[in-house]
Enzyme design. Structure first.
Site, PDB file in Angstrom:
ATOM      1  N   THR A  40       0.677  -1.350   0.047  1.00 47.54           N
ATOM      2  CA  THR A  40       0.112  -0.061   0.015  1.00 47.54           C
ATOM      3  C   THR A  40       0.855   1.228  -0.156  1.00 47.54           C
ATOM      4  O   THR A  40       0.379   2.295  -0.843  1.00 47.54           O
ATOM      5  CB  THR A  40      -0.972  -0.025   1.248  1.00 47.54           C
ATOM      6  OG1 THR A  40      -1.661  -1.158   1.167  1.00 47.54           O
ATOM      7  CG2 THR A  40      -1.700   1.456   1.301  1.00 47.54           C
ATOM      8  N   HIS A  43       2.092   1.853  -3.337  1.00 49.29           N
ATOM      9  CA  HIS A  43       0.930   2.527  -4.294  1.00 49.29           C
ATOM     10  C   HIS A  43       0.871   3.967  -4.027  1.00 49.29           C
ATOM     11  O   HIS A  43       0.773   4.821  -4.936  1.00 49.29           O
ATOM     12  CB  HIS A  43      -0.378   2.096  -3.990  1.00 49.29           C
ATOM     13  CG  HIS A  43      -0.640   0.545  -4.596  1.00 49.29           C
ATOM     14  ND1 HIS A  43      -0.743   0.359  -5.676  1.00 49.29           N
ATOM     15  CD2 HIS A  43      -0.712  -0.616  -3.797  1.00 49.29           C
ATOM     16  CE1 HIS A  43      -0.966  -0.842  -6.129  1.00 49.29           C
ATOM     17  NE2 HIS A  43      -0.858  -1.632  -4.912  1.00 49.29           N
TER      18      HIS A  43
END
Length: 341
Positions: A40, A43
């Site tokens: 994450t 990202h």
């Protein structure tokens, strides 16, 4: 205090100074020792479509950590100064039907640490005491720092009875590898993991998986024959989000097979639904960790001999955080630890 923040709506993460977070009546103030970089966080670094829609800028990021309690809110019970803790990264509302029914991992109002509120890539973190988990003395800081993703792996793997079963794991990222290791540890018969990244498949082999298969070079049906499998996989753990991998899983599942899905496929993924229907497959979506049953299982698995150490491949000082993100973005790493000491 020093912190890693998403300061601009563009690629990158930056070191900055931010105020120490304020301690609320029901909170703990945690001095961070070690953090780990999650997919994450990559990202968010890359500033992809999901991040652009989700992350307010500026935002202190990160949600995988271990630290020491240095401040306790006046309403908090059960913790003391000096306790070593990690914590659940999903902050739940406490008043929706699922929360009140004891299914807090299904809270429809979940807020993410390091996503919707300031995260742990900082010298100090404040979280509700409810979310903190005391780390047993015989579990290292490095392992405690990856409890969040390990929890995803445990929640996924232990969704179904695995003893004596043949298990297929699609996707050899760190969570997929840990899920495969859990399956083997608790008594699965054959555990096969698939990917096209040879570096990560080699990590899986170091974790004692039955077979790590590069599907760009090997045929999964040939591997099944080699293992003496004649009826297909009993349990599937889909960790990749890759449509071809999920379709292969559907092809190779036994009738009545059970699939837990943690990987996030594209919204337009198409599959042959007749295989789901006529095979009588059960598909379960997985989000986060069960609070806090998964956390107790994580600690017990490590204390009973599950060795996760091979999955941690890189360690850096926080001042070298860019090297850590470069390693994660390269695909040639397992878990990357950043030390704040």
């Amino acid at each position: 205090m020093k912190a890693l923040s998403k300061l601009k709506a563009e690629e990158g993460i930056w070191m900055t100074d931010v105020p120490v977070p304020e301690l609320g009546h029901n909170d703990l103030l945690i001095k961070i020792r070690k953090t780990a970089i999650c997919g994450t966080d990559v990202h968010i670094y890359n500033w992809d479509e999901w991040s652009q829609k989700t992350i307010p800028v500026p935002m202190v990021v990160g949600h995988e950590y271990v630290g020491e309690v240095v401040g306790i809110g006046q309403e908090v019970k059960g913790f003391k100064i000096g306790d070593r803790v990690s914590g659940e990264g999903h902050i739940t509302c406490g008043h929706c039907r699922n929360c009140r029914g004891g299914r807090t991992h299904l809270c429809r109002n979940t807020i993410g640490v390091g996503v919707n509120r300031p995260g742990c890539f900082a010298e100090y973190l404040v979280i509700p005491a409810f979310n903190a988990f005391k780390i047993p003395d015989n579990i290292s800081d490095d392992l405690a720092a990856i409890f969040d993703p390990f929890g995803n792996a445990v929640h996924t793997a232990l969704s179904f009875d695995l003893v004596g079963e043949d298990v297929l794991v699609s996707g050899a990222g760190p969570i997929g590898i840990m899920a495969a290791a859990v399956a083997k540890h608790v008594g699965a018969r054959n555990v096969v993991i698939t990917d096209v990244n040879e570096y990560r498949l080699e990590l899986a082999r170091k974790m004692g998986i039955t077979r790590a298969v590069n599907v760009a070079k090997e045929n999964l049906n040939d591997v099944m024959a080699e293992l003496g499998m004649t009826e297909g996989f009993d349990v599937g753990l889909e960790m990749s989000g890759a449509p071809p991998a999920f379709r292969t899983m559907l092809d190779t599942m036994n009738h009545g097979g059970r699939i837990a899905m943690l990987g996030i496929p594209p919204s337009d993924m198409s599959i042959d639904w007749t295989k789901v229907i006529f095979k009588g497959l059960f598909i379960k979506g997985i989000y986060g960790r069960e609070m806090f049953e998964t956390w107790y299982k994580m600690a017990a698995l490590i204390q009973s001999g599950l060795d996760l150490s091979p999955i941690i491949t890189h360690r850096f000082s926080i001042d070298d955080f860019q090297k850590g993100f470069d390693a994660m973005r390269s695909g040639q790493s397992g878990k990357v630890i950043l030390s704040w000491d």
